[in-house]
Design a protein around this motif. Structure first.
Motif, short mmCIF file in Angstrom:
data_model
loop_
_atom_site.label_atom_id
_atom_site.label_comp_id
_atom_site.label_asym_id
_atom_site.label_seq_id
_atom_site.Cartn_x
_atom_site.Cartn_y
_atom_site.Cartn_z
N LEU A 89 1.63 -1.79 -0.64
CA LEU A 89 2.24 -3.02 -0.68
C LEU A 89 3.70 -3.18 -0.37
N VAL B 296 -2.89 4.01 7.90
CA VAL B 296 -4.71 3.69 8.15
C VAL B 296 -5.66 4.29 7.52
N VAL C 109 -8.93 3.64 -5.71
CA VAL C 109 -8.55 2.67 -4.74
C VAL C 109 -7.11 2.78 -4.38
N ARG C 110 -6.57 2.71 -2.89
CA ARG C 110 -5.41 3.07 -2.58
C ARG C 110 -4.79 1.94 -1.65
N ILE C 111 -3.72 1.43 -2.17
CA ILE C 111 -3.23 0.07 -1.51
C ILE C 111 -1.77 0.36 -1.30
N ALA D 62 -4.97 4.61 3.28
CA ALA D 62 -4.95 3.30 2.51
C ALA D 62 -6.12 2.64 2.67
N HIS D 63 -6.65 1.75 1.69
CA HIS D 63 -7.95 1.15 1.68
C HIS D 63 -7.29 -0.34 2.20
N GLN D 64 -6.25 -0.66 1.94
CA GLN D 64 -5.63 -1.85 2.17
C GLN D 64 -4.06 -1.85 2.34
N TYR D 65 -3.50 -2.56 3.60
CA TYR D 65 -2.22 -2.56 3.71
C TYR D 65 -1.82 -4.03 3.74
N LEU D 66 -0.91 -4.43 2.48
CA LEU D 66 -0.47 -5.70 2.43
C LEU D 66 0.99 -5.83 2.59
N SER E 93 2.55 6.45 2.61
CA SER E 93 1.34 6.99 3.35
C SER E 93 1.17 8.54 2.66
N VAL F 177 -1.03 1.41 -6.12
CA VAL F 177 -0.47 0.44 -5.31
C VAL F 177 0.87 0.83 -5.06
#
Length: 102
Positions: A82, A95, A78-80, A98-102, A64, A53
């Motif tokens: 935050l 994009v 897993v890449r996030i 990352a698996h998710q951008y919070l 990034s 994270v």
């Protein structure tokens, strides 16, 4: 199964807040904390992490770039992102890695 989690942020106060907030999960999630991308990559080289994270803004390499390098070296991680950074350019660069951008 315990998931190893690595948090990366260049602001020590943010990392301290995450440590405090997640203290109750320390027996379930072994956690490490890094202030720079190169420091995070060095920790990953010692022992793999299940989740990374990262903040978007980091000195040297941004979040990034860190996650892109993580994707190449450790594709199963897993890449996030935050981050309080939500400008369109930053989001679009994150994009792919990352698996998710919070």
């Amino acid at each position: 199964m315990k998931m190893r989690v690595l948090f990366v942020d260049d602001q020590p106060a943010i990392l301290a807040g995450l440590r405090r907030m997640l203290r109750g999960l320390r027996n379930e999630w072994p956690m490490e904390f890094a202030e720079r991308g190169d420091e995070a990559l060095a920790l990953m080289a010692v022992a793999p992490f299940d989740v990374v994270v990262s903040d978007m803004r980091l000195p040297g390499m941004d979040g990034s770039q860190l996650l892109a390098e993580t994707m190449t070296r450790y594709p199963g991680t897993v890449r996030i992102i935050l981050s309080g950074q939500a400008d369109q350019t930053s989001v679009l660069r994150a994009v792919t890695p990352a698996h998710q951008y919070l």
